[in-house]
Every structure is written in structure tokens, then in C-alpha cells.
Design a protein around this motif. Sequence first.
Motif, PDB file in Angstrom:
ATOM      1  N   GLU A   1      19.485  56.306  54.364  1.00 22.45           N
ATOM      2  CA  GLU A   1      18.936  55.069  53.795  1.00 22.45           C
ATOM      3  C   GLU A   1      20.018  54.041  53.496  1.00 22.45           C
ATOM      4  OE1 GLU A   1      15.852  57.977  53.555  1.00 22.45           O
ATOM      5  OE2 GLU A   1      17.884  58.105  52.720  1.00 22.45           O
TER       6      GLU A   1
ATOM      7  N   ASN B   1      20.705  44.948  49.877  1.00 24.12           N
ATOM      8  CA  ASN B   1      21.110  45.408  51.202  1.00 24.12           C
ATOM      9  C   ASN B   1      21.473  46.884  51.105  1.00 24.12           C
ATOM     10  OD1 ASN B   1      24.145  45.615  50.646  1.00 24.12           O
ATOM     11  ND2 ASN B   1      23.755  43.454  50.173  1.00 24.12           N
ATOM     12  N   ARG B   2      21.762  47.498  52.233  1.00 26.24           N
ATOM     13  CA  ARG B   2      22.031  48.942  52.284  1.00 26.24           C
ATOM     14  C   ARG B   2      23.514  49.250  52.413  1.00 26.24           C
ATOM     15  NH1 ARG B   2      16.918  51.685  54.147  1.00 26.24           N
ATOM     16  NH2 ARG B   2      15.318  50.080  53.940  1.00 26.24           N
TER      17      ARG B   2
ATOM     18  N   ASP C   1      24.906  51.565  61.837  1.00 26.97           N
ATOM     19  CA  ASP C   1      23.615  51.478  62.517  1.00 26.97           C
ATOM     20  C   ASP C   1      23.196  52.841  63.080  1.00 26.97           C
ATOM     21  OD1 ASP C   1      23.343  48.800  61.940  1.00 26.97           O
ATOM     22  OD2 ASP C   1      24.168  48.125  63.860  1.00 26.97           O
TER      23      ASP C   1
ATOM     24  N   PHE D   1      16.455  47.797  49.746  1.00 25.04           N
ATOM     25  CA  PHE D   1      16.058  49.201  49.575  1.00 25.04           C
ATOM     26  C   PHE D   1      15.811  49.479  48.105  1.00 25.04           C
ATOM     27  CE2 PHE D   1      17.057  53.750  48.918  1.00 25.04           C
ATOM     28  CZ  PHE D   1      16.057  54.285  49.730  1.00 25.04           C
TER      29      PHE D   1
ATOM     30  N   SER E   1      18.806  44.956  55.119  1.00 19.00           N
ATOM     31  CA  SER E   1      17.482  44.893  54.512  1.00 19.00           C
ATOM     32  C   SER E   1      17.514  45.504  53.122  1.00 19.00           C
ATOM     33  CB  SER E   1      16.462  45.625  55.387  1.00 19.00           C
ATOM     34  OG  SER E   1      16.785  47.007  55.475  1.00 19.00           O
TER      35      SER E   1
ATOM     36  N   MET F   1      14.064  49.392  64.088  1.00 21.40           N
ATOM     37  CA  MET F   1      15.105  50.173  63.423  1.00 21.40           C
ATOM     38  C   MET F   1      15.447  49.540  62.080  1.00 21.40           C
ATOM     39  SD  MET F   1      18.924  51.056  64.804  1.00 21.40           S
ATOM     40  CE  MET F   1      20.186  51.646  63.678  1.00 21.40           C
ATOM     41  N   THR F   2      15.775  50.371  61.105  1.00 20.05           N
ATOM     42  CA  THR F   2      16.158  49.882  59.784  1.00 20.05           C
ATOM     43  C   THR F   2      17.405  49.023  59.883  1.00 20.05           C
ATOM     44  OG1 THR F   2      15.257  51.854  58.731  1.00 20.05           O
ATOM     45  CG2 THR F   2      16.837  50.557  57.459  1.00 20.05           C
ATOM     46  N   SER F   3      17.402  47.887  59.186  1.00 21.85           N
ATOM     47  CA  SER F   3      18.548  46.981  59.206  1.00 21.85           C
ATOM     48  C   SER F   3      19.478  47.269  58.039  1.00 21.85           C
ATOM     49  CB  SER F   3      18.076  45.529  59.122  1.00 21.85           C
ATOM     50  OG  SER F   3      19.176  44.661  58.874  1.00 21.85           O
TER      51      SER F   3
ATOM     52  N   LEU G   1      21.892  54.953  60.157  1.00 21.61           N
ATOM     53  CA  LEU G   1      20.584  54.458  59.725  1.00 21.61           C
ATOM     54  C   LEU G   1      19.503  54.952  60.685  1.00 21.61           C
ATOM     55  CD1 LEU G   1      21.415  50.799  58.645  1.00 21.61           C
ATOM     56  CD2 LEU G   1      20.776  52.691  57.143  1.00 21.61           C
ATOM     57  N   GLY G   2      19.838  54.992  61.957  1.00 22.69           N
ATOM     58  CA  GLY G   2      18.901  55.508  62.950  1.00 22.69           C
ATOM     59  C   GLY G   2      18.670  57.009  62.829  1.00 22.69           C
TER      60      GLY G   2
END
Length: 369
Positions: free
Chosen positions: A310, A17-18, A302, A8, A6, A1-3, A305-306
Motif C-alpha cells: 500500500e 500520497n503513498r 511502482d 491512502f 494517490s 494500477m495504484t498510483s 505497488l503492483g
Amino acid sequence: MTSLLSPFQLAGLTLPNRVVMAPMTRVRATADGLATSRMAAYYAQRATAGLIITEGVQPSAVGQSNPGTPGLHNDEQVDSWRQVTDAVHVNGGRIFAQLMHGGRVSHPDTTGLQPVGPSAVAGEGDVFTPTGPQPMPVPRALTTAEVVEQAASYAEAGRRAVDAGFDGVDGVELHGANGYLISQFLSDTANLRTDRYGGSITNRIRFAVESVAGTVDAIGAARTGIRLSPGANFWGATDGETKELYTALLTELATLEPAYIHVEATAEDALLRELRRVWPGALIMNPSLPTGSKPTNREDADRWLGLGAELISFGRAFISNPDLVERLRAELPIEPLDMAALYQGGNDGYLTYNAYQYPSEAASVPVAA
């Protein structure tokens, strides 16, 4: 899964970070709309966000909604913003200016001007003025030629934003949400026009599309975003046929390839997820209602993001936690917000929130007798 933490790539801009700092009115500008050193310190404190989006900035004098808000429609205002952009850049941050035209959500006691809107229909509720809340007056309906001019005011403010240091990797976000001017044109209750800007869905989305298109032409698609609140009812501006309206709007906006759309969770999940499928570009999702009691948290972030977002924007949590990114990274407590200090001016509730203080290691070591 996208953190959430992380990196972008946003239209060529590398975000570490996002986590996005959402635009929030703080009314710390001068009476003539100048950004201040206090504002520079405030935004610089929050520069670890992947992206900062400023409070709403009026693109014209008649576009001002609340007293104490900053502008980007004259040279002095442009000069005042450079201290803000410089401070954020020195601290390693990235910042977009939100361009917010209040339309009918305004008052002559604030601007000295009669508010304007798509139609002569007053907004519901009170608006802030220098002497306290007052009912919104009936706005003057814009002529067709004036509608074109107001759409162009976003592009002109975008050019001034670039001059103010929102340049290179930075840009602007058009405020198309929450019952302000773009949202009023999308509405079937605030917009009763019979010209090419009213009536059908094609006509009601025209002002938003032209405003974005003009800004893209002026400063580039990579520097342009827009915020939307599908299905909302702010100040009495409702948008009927929400699914069809926003599907048509996103389809048109996609041809302009702006950097992102920024969507508030003002509609049912099913519709928001369908709009995510319609939109081919980057999505900033704000899972919290602006008037709701529950601010965005890590679980909300979270989840979205799921679901394909983005980036996630946090509003109230960023006010009381200038180091919010680090608190999310280290799972540290989130400081609660002092609601009483939101709009009172000065440093209290603005620059008085601190980074998390780790317990001193020395304090945990027993002292010898």
C-alpha cells in the motif's frame, strides 16, 4: 494500477500520497539525547511525505546504539521532541517515531552501560562510539524478568511519544529489523536462550509480539507499527527457518491489528510476496537494502505497488531531496546524496539540500540589443 501519488487511509489517518520517508540515522541530537531545532527544520522540510518515520529513538538508556541519537525515556527528551512534531504538523505533515533498542549493538563508551541482549553472544563487526568504531563487546544476557521489562520499554516510550506530540494522528514504529534487539530475539544465532523466549519459533517471536502488544495497549493499535527485515544478516543476527518464523510472527501480529508492518527487501522476492499474502493489513515496502548501493526509485515503487504494497518508503533519496514527492510527481531529477556528510554533524548534508529550482522563464527570453 495504484498510483504512488494517490491518497491512502492508514488506520484512520489520511495520507495525501503513498510516499513514506524511511527512518534513517542522522546523529544530530545532543549528547544527552535531546532533539534539536536543527532536527525540527530537517523533518519540517520533508513534511510533504505521506508519512515521516523518524530516525531510531532509544526507548531506554541501555537501548542506545550510536552516539548522537535522540531518546524518549525522560521528561527533558519528551520536551525537546515537541519542537519537531510541532514543525511537521504546522507544515501539514504526519510523523511516527521509530523506537529502536540497540540491544547488543552498542558500547559502554557510548552509554556508560554494558550492552544487553538475549544471550551473551557478541555481535559481528564494529559499532560507532564517541571515539570512533570499536568491536561490539559481549552483551549481558537478560534474565527472564528483565526481558519482560525491556519489552515494556517500547510501550513506555510510546506513551512518552504521545506526550511529545506524536499524538492524535501520529504514532510509533518499533524497530524489529536490522539486527537490533527485537531482531536479536528472532535470531537463531544471537538468541541461544532456553527459557520461554528462546529455542522454538513460538518462543523466538514472543519478545516481538509482547513488545507490540504492550505498545498497542499503551497507545492504541492505530498508532503502532513495526519494521522487519526477514532473512537478513545484520551484525551476525541471522533468522533460520525464515519463512516459518515470519509466517508465525505475522499471524500473531495480525491479531493485534497494528497500523502497518514495514518490510525491507532483505529476502528473495518469492518469500516477500508470500509474506504479503499472509499479512492482512497495510504493508509499507522498502525495496532498497539499507547497505545496498541502489536507493529506491520510482520503478521500484511502482513495481511493489503492483505486487500489493500500500505504501513505499524511500530512504536516501529523501535525505538529498526534501521535496522528493514533488520531484516524483513532476518527474524531476533526483539529487544525488553526499555520503561524506551523512554523519558529520552540523548543517552540511542535512539542511543544505534544496528544493528543485525551476529554470527562470526570464532567462530563456532573448534580450533585445
